[in-house]
Motif scaffolding. Structure first.
Motif, PDB file in Angstrom:
ATOM      1  N   LEU A 263      42.963  38.332  43.333  1.00 56.34           N
ATOM      2  CA  LEU A 263      42.302  39.071  42.265  1.00 56.34           C
ATOM      3  C   LEU A 263      43.148  39.032  40.985  1.00 56.34           C
ATOM      4  CD1 LEU A 263      40.157  40.950  41.119  1.00 56.34           C
ATOM      5  CD2 LEU A 263      41.305  42.870  42.206  1.00 56.34           C
ATOM      6  N   ARG A 264      44.449  39.194  41.139  1.00 57.28           N
ATOM      7  CA  ARG A 264      45.336  39.195  39.969  1.00 57.28           C
ATOM      8  C   ARG A 264      45.250  37.850  39.236  1.00 57.28           C
ATOM      9  NH1 ARG A 264      51.178  39.102  41.643  1.00 57.28           N
ATOM     10  NH2 ARG A 264      50.497  36.961  41.922  1.00 57.28           N
ATOM     11  N   ASP A 265      45.296  36.760  40.000  1.00 54.67           N
ATOM     12  CA  ASP A 265      45.203  35.437  39.373  1.00 54.67           C
ATOM     13  C   ASP A 265      43.888  35.273  38.628  1.00 54.67           C
ATOM     14  OD1 ASP A 265      47.623  34.921  40.397  1.00 54.67           O
ATOM     15  OD2 ASP A 265      46.947  33.552  41.982  1.00 54.67           O
ATOM     16  N   ALA A 266      42.810  35.709  39.269  1.00 56.49           N
ATOM     17  CA  ALA A 266      41.489  35.576  38.648  1.00 56.49           C
ATOM     18  C   ALA A 266      41.422  36.378  37.350  1.00 56.49           C
ATOM     19  CB  ALA A 266      40.405  36.031  39.613  1.00 56.49           C
ATOM     20  N   LEU A 267      41.938  37.611  37.396  1.00 58.23           N
ATOM     21  CA  LEU A 267      41.903  38.465  36.208  1.00 58.23           C
ATOM     22  C   LEU A 267      42.732  37.868  35.081  1.00 58.23           C
ATOM     23  CD1 LEU A 267      42.200  42.233  37.196  1.00 58.23           C
ATOM     24  CD2 LEU A 267      40.574  41.239  35.595  1.00 58.23           C
ATOM     25  N   GLU A 268      43.921  37.350  35.430  1.00 59.44           N
ATOM     26  CA  GLU A 268      44.789  36.755  34.404  1.00 59.44           C
ATOM     27  C   GLU A 268      44.088  35.594  33.716  1.00 59.44           C
ATOM     28  OE1 GLU A 268      48.510  35.795  36.266  1.00 59.44           O
ATOM     29  OE2 GLU A 268      49.220  37.874  36.096  1.00 59.44           O
ATOM     30  N   LYS A 269      43.477  34.743  34.515  1.00 61.69           N
ATOM     31  CA  LYS A 269      42.772  33.596  33.942  1.00 61.69           C
ATOM     32  C   LYS A 269      41.585  34.055  33.109  1.00 61.69           C
ATOM     33  CE  LYS A 269      43.815  29.921  37.239  1.00 61.69           C
ATOM     34  NZ  LYS A 269      43.671  30.377  38.640  1.00 61.69           N
ATOM     35  N   TYR A 270      40.857  35.016  33.640  1.00 58.32           N
ATOM     36  CA  TYR A 270      39.678  35.487  32.931  1.00 58.32           C
ATOM     37  C   TYR A 270      40.056  36.092  31.576  1.00 58.32           C
ATOM     38  CZ  TYR A 270      35.726  38.101  31.395  1.00 58.32           C
ATOM     39  OH  TYR A 270      34.718  38.579  30.598  1.00 58.32           O
ATOM     40  N   ALA A 271      41.138  36.868  31.572  1.00 59.92           N
ATOM     41  CA  ALA A 271      41.508  37.619  30.367  1.00 59.92           C
ATOM     42  C   ALA A 271      41.886  36.701  29.196  1.00 59.92           C
ATOM     43  CB  ALA A 271      42.653  38.577  30.676  1.00 59.92           C
ATOM     44  N   ILE A 272      42.343  35.493  29.505  1.00 58.06           N
ATOM     45  CA  ILE A 272      42.646  34.535  28.440  1.00 58.06           C
ATOM     46  C   ILE A 272      41.391  34.266  27.614  1.00 58.06           C
ATOM     47  CG2 ILE A 272      43.222  32.094  28.035  1.00 58.06           C
ATOM     48  CD1 ILE A 272      45.118  32.252  30.386  1.00 58.06           C
ATOM     49  N   ASN A 273      40.241  34.392  28.259  1.00 57.93           N
ATOM     50  CA  ASN A 273      38.952  34.137  27.626  1.00 57.93           C
ATOM     51  C   ASN A 273      38.259  35.353  27.040  1.00 57.93           C
ATOM     52  OD1 ASN A 273      37.577  31.407  27.863  1.00 57.93           O
ATOM     53  ND2 ASN A 273      38.766  31.591  29.741  1.00 57.93           N
ATOM     54  N   ASP A 274      38.755  36.512  27.312  1.00 57.59           N
ATOM     55  CA  ASP A 274      38.054  37.716  26.878  1.00 57.59           C
ATOM     56  C   ASP A 274      39.059  38.680  26.267  1.00 57.59           C
ATOM     57  OD1 ASP A 274      36.687  40.049  26.511  1.00 57.59           O
ATOM     58  OD2 ASP A 274      35.784  40.106  28.503  1.00 57.59           O
ATOM     59  N   ALA A 275      39.068  38.717  24.946  1.00 55.55           N
ATOM     60  CA  ALA A 275      40.069  39.521  24.249  1.00 55.55           C
ATOM     61  C   ALA A 275      39.810  41.014  24.399  1.00 55.55           C
ATOM     62  CB  ALA A 275      40.094  39.144  22.776  1.00 55.55           C
ATOM     63  N   ALA A 276      38.582  41.383  24.773  1.00 54.38           N
ATOM     64  CA  ALA A 276      38.241  42.809  24.777  1.00 54.38           C
ATOM     65  C   ALA A 276      38.648  43.524  26.066  1.00 54.38           C
ATOM     66  CB  ALA A 276      36.741  42.979  24.551  1.00 54.38           C
ATOM     67  N   ILE A 277      38.933  42.756  27.102  1.00 54.32           N
ATOM     68  CA  ILE A 277      39.229  43.382  28.385  1.00 54.32           C
ATOM     69  C   ILE A 277      40.692  43.852  28.438  1.00 54.32           C
ATOM     70  CG2 ILE A 277      39.856  41.225  29.506  1.00 54.32           C
ATOM     71  CD1 ILE A 277      38.705  42.167  32.044  1.00 54.32           C
ATOM     72  N   GLN A 278      40.922  44.983  29.089  1.00 55.79           N
ATOM     73  CA  GLN A 278      42.291  45.450  29.306  1.00 55.79           C
ATOM     74  C   GLN A 278      42.442  45.800  30.774  1.00 55.79           C
ATOM     75  OE1 GLN A 278      43.603  48.591  26.741  1.00 55.79           O
ATOM     76  NE2 GLN A 278      43.186  47.394  24.884  1.00 55.79           N
ATOM     77  N   TYR A 279      43.616  45.532  31.322  1.00 59.68           N
ATOM     78  CA  TYR A 279      43.778  45.895  32.729  1.00 59.68           C
ATOM     79  C   TYR A 279      45.209  46.196  33.075  1.00 59.68           C
ATOM     80  CZ  TYR A 279      45.351  41.050  33.367  1.00 59.68           C
ATOM     81  OH  TYR A 279      46.025  39.853  33.264  1.00 59.68           O
ATOM     82  N   GLU A 280      45.377  47.045  34.075  1.00 60.40           N
ATOM     83  CA  GLU A 280      46.714  47.356  34.587  1.00 60.40           C
ATOM     84  C   GLU A 280      46.586  47.603  36.083  1.00 60.40           C
ATOM     85  OE1 GLU A 280      47.149  50.590  31.920  1.00 60.40           O
ATOM     86  OE2 GLU A 280      46.240  52.038  33.269  1.00 60.40           O
ATOM     87  N   PRO A 281      47.663  47.286  36.818  1.00 56.92           N
ATOM     88  CA  PRO A 281      47.582  47.491  38.265  1.00 56.92           C
ATOM     89  C   PRO A 281      47.446  48.971  38.596  1.00 56.92           C
ATOM     90  CG  PRO A 281      49.629  46.357  37.632  1.00 56.92           C
ATOM     91  CD  PRO A 281      48.969  46.768  36.384  1.00 56.92           C
ATOM     92  N   GLU A 282      46.769  49.275  39.663  1.00 56.81           N
ATOM     93  CA  GLU A 282      46.748  50.654  40.154  1.00 56.81           C
ATOM     94  C   GLU A 282      46.672  50.634  41.675  1.00 56.81           C
ATOM     95  OE1 GLU A 282      43.444  53.036  38.823  1.00 56.81           O
ATOM     96  OE2 GLU A 282      42.032  52.050  40.140  1.00 56.81           O
ATOM     97  N   THR A 283      47.084  51.740  42.242  1.00 55.87           N
ATOM     98  CA  THR A 283      47.025  51.849  43.689  1.00 55.87           C
ATOM     99  C   THR A 283      46.101  52.985  44.037  1.00 55.87           C
ATOM    100  OG1 THR A 283      49.354  51.316  43.614  1.00 55.87           O
ATOM    101  CG2 THR A 283      48.464  51.950  45.744  1.00 55.87           C
ATOM    102  N   SER A 284      45.199  52.713  44.923  1.00 53.47           N
ATOM    103  CA  SER A 284      44.301  53.759  45.374  1.00 53.47           C
ATOM    104  C   SER A 284      44.597  54.006  46.846  1.00 53.47           C
ATOM    105  CB  SER A 284      42.859  53.302  45.191  1.00 53.47           C
ATOM    106  OG  SER A 284      42.033  53.928  46.139  1.00 53.47           O
ATOM    107  N   PRO A 285      44.822  55.280  47.213  1.00 52.68           N
ATOM    108  CA  PRO A 285      45.064  55.556  48.627  1.00 52.68           C
ATOM    109  C   PRO A 285      43.929  55.020  49.498  1.00 52.68           C
ATOM    110  CG  PRO A 285      45.467  57.517  47.296  1.00 52.68           C
ATOM    111  CD  PRO A 285      44.892  56.482  46.379  1.00 52.68           C
ATOM    112  N   ALA A 286      42.699  55.047  48.972  1.00 56.40           N
ATOM    113  CA  ALA A 286      41.571  54.602  49.789  1.00 56.40           C
ATOM    114  C   ALA A 286      41.400  53.092  49.754  1.00 56.40           C
ATOM    115  CB  ALA A 286      40.291  55.263  49.288  1.00 56.40           C
TER     116      ALA A 286
END
Ligand code: GDP
Ligand code: MG
Length: 597
Positions: free
Chosen positions: A310-333
């Motif tokens: 997922l991280r690789d996909a997001l990194e690649k995708y974000a190069i193409n979309d300047a409006a997206i922002q993301y940061e890692p998070e951990t969900s107990p569930a």
């Protein structure tokens, strides 16, 4: 510069923007009618072969006017959806004029008004044009009156066209040349260019579409981006004619593209100013603000996919979309994933679909949530992008604020009653009630953005048989009486299902949510208890009874293909789900909160 005209076409969706643009290209000979088709095919082919999207951001055309002079026209495209409204404003800032297109059968709709005001804010000359006059149901006189009454544009200035039939196209071009002023600026001054659009090109890297306000830009020049101070060397400049065509330079008043081997699209911020690194301007083109996502959701890998994928996909995708922002998070569930910021729901849908289709990961998206602001008694202000970040200890909280929008609705008067009820239900406060003509009403409301992302679109379309249109803009944050609803499955809190809601609606939403979850969570071999509550106080509860027998048990010894089919079906269903303890939660469970009122 005297013979340059920079303009946009603005309209409500489907009023004929693209069709008129095609006619202008055709009339000026930029493309022939045959090429127009071929051009589109070409584009598709390139897209298919190389996986790049070539969208027309700004087309250059030459028009020989009736005064005998040849003019350079730059038609600047604007994104159509409310999620990208800031980008519309910046595209308009690159123009001196706008063609305001109104459908003769529909009249003024919500985005007609919204875009009109954006053009007014940029001090543009506005050319009102009524389109689709070829249709038998066209009412050009009614629409002319609306344009005069609502927008204050004199009806004698209104042009009548049929973009489809090619009627009135020359009149539009003459009006562009005669009524829209040429650009101002100084070629001798240091470079000042506005970025109004960008896209990612596999070969050129990130490409910026710019309007030059002062100075010139050529390959080899070192440029600086105003907002970050980052510097790059220009590799190529050019214009879309409509093919990408290299030019020696772009000069004051021009509109075109710049490629500077910028790898990451996020370096090119729409609205930012480009200047000469050796001789920078002191002040940028005014009005720049970084876009801030207003809607956040968690994105997690589905069963069978990893966080790294997922991280690789997001990194690649974000190069193409300047409006997206993301940061890692951990969900107990849900485990490891990302908190992703979007401009709005449509943007979120696009990202989700592209991640799956183009980047090959299957994902679970949690219910989108707006950004909340928590004022602590200590004076500190916390931005909450995930409902589970709301402080557990209410003692330290002074107030919670949520984003409000100014919502504009235009509807045939028959549906007004329905729509007012809907807006009240959604905590809207009416600001304006105005007849645009005897049959059409415009309403304005202040409303929490969270209520709009819930299910406003489907509701208003349903209540108005599809006739009402709406648009909204961000107003600011406002204190409200909000609480967090927590969801428990078999007594375990599922953080990814919790959400923030107005206290008065908490009971109803809790009830509806557990009912919805009961519907979408598949029955398991054991009983599942679903509960919702404020804090740890449960206010709604449901039980999902256990499955009696193994799904395939019936088939043993029987029809083998049927058994196979069943297993396949199960497998398919498994793609988008998440194991929570022993319970399988399908994607629908995470979006169930959007389906309650
Ligand atoms: P946009 O969303 O504003 O870009 O609108 P489009 O250019 O895609 O047009 C929307 C629909 O209206 C399409 O089906 C067009 O064929 C149709 N359309 C556009 N202009 C005309 C016109 O002048 N007359 C008629 N009858 N249909 C039109
Ligand atoms: Mg279009």
């Amino acid at each position: 510069m005297e013979r340059i005209r920079n303009f946009s076409i603005i309209a409500h969706v489907d009023h004929g923007k693209s069709t008129l643009a095609d006619r202008l290209l055709e009339f000026t000979g930029a493309v022939s009618r045959r090429e127009l088709k071929e051009q589109m095919l070409d584009t598709l082919e390139i897209e298919r072969e190389r996986g790049i999207t070539i969208k027309l951001q700004a087309v250059k055309m030459f028009y020989r006017a009736k005064d005998g002079n040849t003019y350079t026209l730059h038609l600047i495209d604007t994104p159509g959806h409310v999620d990208f409204s800031y980008e519309v404003s910046r595209a308009l800032a690159a123009c001196e004029g706008a063609v305001l297109l109104v459908d003769a059968t529909q009249g003024i709709e919500a985005q007609t008004v919204a875009n009109f005001w954006k053009a007014v804010e940029q001090d543009l000359v506005i050319l009102p044009v009524i389109n689709k006059i070829d249709l038998p149901s066209a009412e050009p006189d009614r629409v002319k009156r609306q344009i005069q009454d609502v927008l204050g544009l004199p009806s004698e200035d209104v042009l009548l066209v049929s973009a489809k039939e090619g009627i009135g196209i020359e009149e539009v071009l003459e009006a562009i040349v005669n009524r829209i002023p040429p650009p101002k600026g100084d070629t001798q001054k240091p470079l000042k260019a506005l970025i109004f659009d960008s896209y990612y090109d596999q070969y050129r890297g990130a490409v910026a579409f710019v309007r030059i306000f002062d100075g010139e830009i050529k390959p080899g020049m070192r440029i600086r981006l105003f907002s970050t101070g980052k510097e790059f060397e220009v590799v190529e400049v050019g214009a879309q004619t409509p093919k990408m065509t290299k030019l020696e330079k772009l000069t004051t008043g021009d509109v075109g593209y710049i490629a500077a081997s910028i790898k990451d699209l996020r370096d090119i911020k729409i609205g930012d100013t480009i200047t000469d690194a050796k001789n920078p301007v002191e002040s940028p083109v005014p009005g720049f603000r970084p876009v801030k996502p207003m809607v956040y959701a968690g994105i997690y890998p589905s069963e069978g996919y990893t966080y790294e994928q997922l991280r690789d996909a997001l990194e690649k995708y974000a190069i193409n979309d300047a409006a997206i922002q993301y940061e890692p998070e951990t969900s107990p569930a849900l485990g490891l994933g990302f908190r992703v910021g979007f401009l709005g729901l449509l943007h979120m849908e696009i990202v989700q679909e592209r991640l799956e289709r183009e980047y090959g990961v299957s994902i679970i998206t949690t219910a989108p949530s707006v950004v909340y602001r928590v004022r602590l008694k200590s004076g500190e202000i916390k931005e909450i992008r995930n409902p589970s970040d709301l402080p557990e200890n209410w003692g330290i909280v002074e107030a919670i604020e949520e984003p409000f929008v100014l919502l504009t609705i235009i509807t045939p008067k028959d549906f007004v009653g329905n729509i007012i009820n809907l807006c009240q239900e959604k905590r809207g406060v009416q600001q304006k009630f105005l007849y645009l003509d005897p049959n059409t009403v415009m309403l304005e409301y202040h409303m929490p953005l969270s209520e709009i992302i819930m299910d406003f679109h489907d509701k208003i379309k349903g209540l108005s048989k599809g006739y009402a249109s709406y648009d909204y803009e961000f107003l600011g944050f406002k204190e409200e009486d909000l609480v967090r609803l927590n969801v428990f499955i078999n007594n375990q809190p599922v953080d990814a299902l919790s959400f923030i809601v107005h206290r008065e609606k908490a009971y109803r939403r809790a009830r509806q949510l557990v009912e919805k979850l009961k519907e979408v969570i598949p029955r398991q071999l054991f009983e599942v208890k679903v509960q919702a509550g404020i804090g740890s106080k449960v206010i709604a509860s449901e039980r999902i009874p256990p499955l009696r027998a193994n799904v395939t048990a019936k088939c043993y010894g029987g029809d083998i293909t049927r058994k196979k089919k069943l297993l396949e079906k199960q497998k398919e269903g498994k793609k988008r789900l998440k194991q929570f303890g022993k319970v399988e939660l399908p994607q629908e469970a995470f979006l169930a909160v959007l389906k309650v009122e």
